[in-house]
Design an enzyme around this catalytic site. Structure first.
Site, short mmCIF file in Angstrom:
data_model
loop_
_atom_site.label_atom_id
_atom_site.label_comp_id
_atom_site.label_asym_id
_atom_site.label_seq_id
_atom_site.Cartn_x
_atom_site.Cartn_y
_atom_site.Cartn_z
N HIS A 124 -0.34 3.01 -1.23
CA HIS A 124 0.21 3.48 0.06
C HIS A 124 0.22 5.01 -0.04
CE1 HIS A 124 3.61 3.63 3.18
NE2 HIS A 124 3.67 4.82 2.61
N ASP A 134 -1.00 -5.47 7.95
CA ASP A 134 0.26 -4.79 7.59
C ASP A 134 1.40 -5.42 8.38
OD1 ASP A 134 2.08 -3.14 6.39
OD2 ASP A 134 1.27 -1.26 7.18
N HIS A 154 -4.03 0.82 4.45
CA HIS A 154 -3.92 1.24 5.87
C HIS A 154 -4.42 2.65 6.19
CE1 HIS A 154 -0.21 2.63 4.04
NE2 HIS A 154 0.38 1.45 4.11
N HIS A 182 -2.76 -7.66 3.30
CA HIS A 182 -1.61 -6.74 3.41
C HIS A 182 -0.61 -7.29 4.42
CE1 HIS A 182 -0.26 -2.30 3.13
NE2 HIS A 182 0.74 -3.03 3.57
N LEU A 214 5.98 -10.60 3.94
CA LEU A 214 6.60 -11.89 4.28
C LEU A 214 8.12 -11.83 4.24
CD1 LEU A 214 4.30 -14.56 2.53
CD2 LEU A 214 4.47 -14.03 4.97
N ARG A 215 8.67 -10.77 3.64
CA ARG A 215 10.11 -10.45 3.67
C ARG A 215 10.99 -11.34 2.82
NH1 ARG A 215 9.10 -5.44 5.30
NH2 ARG A 215 8.84 -5.15 7.54
N HIS A 220 10.34 -7.06 11.97
CA HIS A 220 11.67 -6.46 11.99
C HIS A 220 12.51 -7.15 13.06
CE1 HIS A 220 10.81 -3.23 9.22
NE2 HIS A 220 9.75 -2.88 9.91
N ASN A 261 7.80 -5.36 -1.56
CA ASN A 261 9.04 -4.64 -1.18
C ASN A 261 10.08 -5.59 -0.60
OD1 ASN A 261 7.48 -4.98 1.14
ND2 ASN A 261 8.16 -3.08 2.09
N ASP A 282 3.76 -0.60 -2.10
CA ASP A 282 3.59 -0.39 -0.66
C ASP A 282 4.91 -0.35 0.10
OD1 ASP A 282 1.90 -0.12 1.73
OD2 ASP A 282 2.96 -1.94 2.28
ZN LIG Z 1 2.19 0.92 3.39
#
Ligand SMILES: [Zn+2]
Length: 430
Positions: free
Chosen positions: A179, A305, A232, A60, A63-64, A309, A94, A152
């Site tokens: 999620h 997770d 999570h 989980h 990597l963006r 940011h 995402n 997620d």
């Molecule tokens: Zn999540």
């Protein structure tokens, strides 16, 4: 190319190996594992006094890339992974565009192969655009290399869509990672609902927001007879739900993150946005339930997770701050320090939760030191103390609540597919 690892304490839970041994790596594979290997090698690593374990599998990670490269990208994210002993990274969809098509999955895989430091396994989206309306083309995702599906970051709010997702994904043997968050119950809250939310005057998130959907997804999976994986887990209630479901024979698995067994809601005191995450940090009682769940097999995997940011997304009013923390460079050490050094888990149990157990959930051929397996290996000294300094992180982002913590066990050598990526604690540029 041959690497000989000498005299390490080898822990390989998949094969019940727990002994001092040598390991010979030849090209990309583990060629031999036994005491007293005398073959010549290009590189010899003296692992005396250190643990030699399967490269860790983190199922989980965010990597963006594509879309949020100002937070992290595949290169920096996989550098952070290997610095933390993680050799296989499972990355969430995402991104922008969302990984809901074969082309995005292929893009991630190609980039990782060309420029990455760790193995990367993309997760495809459950719904198109993660909009929670229409299922993605899961067969295409699987064919392109997705190892699971998840929305997620967001829940699948419509129960019937989760039902169809579980049935459809099951046709392709794709695990569904849920999620769990009932958005109406979560009510746009900031932190756990309880003492700290009252004390700080922040909006609370009831634990029921997580538990209601976990219960829902377990019951849907039970009715269908399909597997489901709960992401999570943060509350005692969710641990109990999964434990009871497993006893009934439901094919449910779940994961938790180091912050849910090392921190409580008290960490947000002073409006510390680096302790803001979703689900939120809970209480001492939840922490002890999570640890019990890790010990008794209710919880199957420790994940990070990892949620990088930019500083500007955290240096702001608490309610506006982004959720999540980076975790790849601290997860193993947090496990050693808070679970093994405290006697709550054995080193074998910890390594299983971070290697073969998550690999099994995803049906990927990783997390073991079997002869012939890919040579993904992590070597660390569990007694070596070090101080977390976020400015030294390989990750682009520094949003960790553990800055300044003294922890035990920092990976010293990390081998991925027979290549040394971390050498004496230093990243080897590829
Ligand atoms: Zn999540």
């Amino acid at each position: 190319m041959r690497i000989l690892i000498k005299n390490g304490h080898v822990i390989d839970p998949a094969n019940n190996i727990d002994m001092v041994s040598d390991i010979l790596v030849e090209d990309e594979k583990i060629a031999d594992i036994k005491a007293g290997i005398t073959d010549t090698a290009d590189t010899v690593i003296d692992a005396s006094g250190k643990y030699v374990v399967p490269g860790l599998v983190d199922m989980h990670v965010h990597l963006r890339e594509p879309g949020f490269e100002y937070k992290e990208d595949i290169v920096t994210g996989t550098k952070a992974a290997v610095m933390g002993g993680v050799t296989s990274v499972v990355c969430m969809p995402n991104t922008n565009p969302v990984a809901d098509s074969a082309s995005v999955i292929t893009y991630i895989k190609d980039r990782a192969k060309k420029y990455g430091y760790a193995n990367v396994y993309p997760v495809g989206a459950i719904s198109k655009g993660m909009q929670g309306k229409e299922l993605s083309e899961m067969g295409d995702l699987k064919e392109a290399g997705a190892v699971a599906v998840s929305d997620d970051g967001k829940p699948v709010s419509e129960p019937v869509l989760m039902r169809y997702a579980l049935e459809y994904a099951n046709m392709f043997d794709l695990p569904v990672i849920s999620h769990c968050e009932d958005l109406s119950l979560a009510d746009e809250g900031d932190i756990n609902e309880g003492f700290m939310s009252t004390y700080l005057g922040l909006r609370g998130i009831t634990r029921a927001a997580e538990e209601v959907q976990a219960a829902r997804d377990i019951l849907i999976a039970e009715a269908l007879g399909t597997p489901v994986h709960i992401a999570h887990v943060s509350t005692r209630g969710t641990v109990d739900l999964v434990r009871q479901a497993k006893r009934r024979g439901v094919k449910v698995t779940c994961e938790t993150a180091p912050h849910y067994f090392t921190l409580t809601e008290k960490a947000v005191d002073g409006f510390n946005t680096n302790a803001k995450m979703n689900p939120p940090l809970r209480t001492d009682d939840d922490v002890s339930a999570v640890i019990d769940g890790l010990k008794d097999g209710t919880i199957d995997a420790i994940i990070t997770d990892h949620a990088p940011h930019h500083a500007d997304e955290k240096k702001c009013e608490f309610s506006l701050a982004a959720n999540g923390i980076v975790g790849l460079e601290t997860s193993l050490a947090l496990g050693i320090t808070y679970l093994v050094k405290t006697g709550k888990l054995t080193i074998n149990e910890l390594i299983a939760l971070m290697s073969n157990k998550p690999a099994n959930i995803l049906n990927i051929d990783k997390g073991t030191l079997s002869q012939g397996a890919d040579a993904d290996i992590t070597i660390f000294d569990a007694d070596r103390e070090w101080t977390v300094n976020v400015n030294e992180f390989a990750s682009k982002s520094k949003n960790s609540p553990y800055d300044g913590y003294k922890l035990f066990g920092k990976p010293e050598f990390v081998i991925v597919g027979g290549k040394i990526r971390v050498n004496n604690g230093v990243l080897e540029e590829r």
